[in-house]
Design an enzyme around this catalytic site. Sequence first.
Site, mmCIF file in Angstrom:
data_model
loop_
_atom_site.group_PDB
_atom_site.id
_atom_site.type_symbol
_atom_site.label_atom_id
_atom_site.label_comp_id
_atom_site.label_asym_id
_atom_site.label_seq_id
_atom_site.Cartn_x
_atom_site.Cartn_y
_atom_site.Cartn_z
ATOM 1 N N ALA A 63 0.859 -1.185 0.000
ATOM 2 C CA ALA A 63 0.000 0.000 0.000
ATOM 3 C C ALA A 63 0.897 1.238 0.000
ATOM 4 O O ALA A 63 2.089 1.166 0.305
ATOM 5 C CB ALA A 63 -0.919 -0.001 1.214
ATOM 6 N N GLY A 106 -0.461 -4.796 1.016
ATOM 7 C CA GLY A 106 -1.724 -4.720 0.303
ATOM 8 C C GLY A 106 -1.659 -5.389 -1.058
ATOM 9 O O GLY A 106 -2.673 -5.914 -1.545
ATOM 10 N N GLU A 109 -2.284 -8.945 -0.403
ATOM 11 C CA GLU A 109 -3.676 -9.160 -0.035
ATOM 12 C C GLU A 109 -4.608 -9.071 -1.238
ATOM 13 O O GLU A 109 -5.620 -9.781 -1.314
ATOM 14 C CB GLU A 109 -4.086 -8.155 1.045
ATOM 15 C CG GLU A 109 -3.414 -8.450 2.385
ATOM 16 C CD GLU A 109 -3.786 -7.456 3.463
ATOM 17 O OE1 GLU A 109 -4.372 -7.865 4.476
ATOM 18 O OE2 GLU A 109 -3.495 -6.261 3.266
ATOM 19 N N GLU A 129 3.592 -5.866 7.502
ATOM 20 C CA GLU A 129 2.885 -4.784 8.191
ATOM 21 C C GLU A 129 3.278 -4.599 9.658
ATOM 22 O O GLU A 129 3.418 -3.442 10.114
ATOM 23 C CB GLU A 129 1.362 -4.990 8.083
ATOM 24 C CG GLU A 129 0.776 -4.660 6.719
ATOM 25 C CD GLU A 129 0.751 -5.847 5.770
ATOM 26 O OE1 GLU A 129 0.010 -5.808 4.789
ATOM 27 O OE2 GLU A 129 1.500 -6.830 6.021
#
Length: 287
Positions: A63, A106, A109, A129
Amino acid sequence: MSYDTLLVEERADRVVVTLHRPEARNAISGRMISELHQVCELLERDPKLLLLTGHGGVFAGGADIGELLERGRDQALQGINSRLFERVRRLPMPTLAAVEGWALGGGAELAYACDLRIAGPRAVFGNPEPGLGILAAAGACWRLPELVGESVAKQILLAGRNLDAPAALAAGLVIDVVPAEELPAAAHALLDRMARSSATALRLTKLVVDSPGAHPVADDLAQAVLFEGQDKRDRMTRFLEKNRSKNTSRNTSQSASEDGSENGSENKNASKNKNTSENPEQERSRA
């Protein structure tokens, strides 16, 4: 429809989406999230297969950390990334992530949210993370154990282990690992195989597989819909006709073989009888 962070190609039976933020290793930004929602809306309105990939030998490096730094409690409760990834997961038709290079945070994911994944040799999946003081809150904590098992999931989520391509294949996270130059073709070949199936059967199969607490009744209801469809009748009729054609050809070939065998036996017997009838003359001649 125009996009700033995606390259989108619409085909007759599929949509190909390339994450395209080369200046940031295709990091998933708020703008990209918004544009991926537009793609989901397109696929919900006109269901097709989806191929997700990344530009420049990277799937998605994570992300956008600059944006995450500015997000607070209210943004976390909105589930900005998780709502999108769940929407991807719930798309009507099968989805495939073609992953080469980094798929972290992200990015990983998003790949986990797809139905299938295929990888290039440099693919790496990871969720770092906790090292940034947060958790993988867009599905990895509950989706990853379903995909690779609790032990491997905890190695990734707690111990910071990255899965390279061979490890991802061994864990069942990806369906195959192919040379980088062959990855697009291999991904499309996999979609081609699915596209030859009944679209309605694929949609209902995915719906049943993804249903929480699936029950035999769900299978029965989905099958009832398919049994009444013309597509099922056409496909099964073609299958039976093809088999009948094969059996007819096999029986004809077998009959020809047997006739040849019988004719061969008759010729042998005739030859034997001829030789036997000539023997008395030969004997008298010698006498």
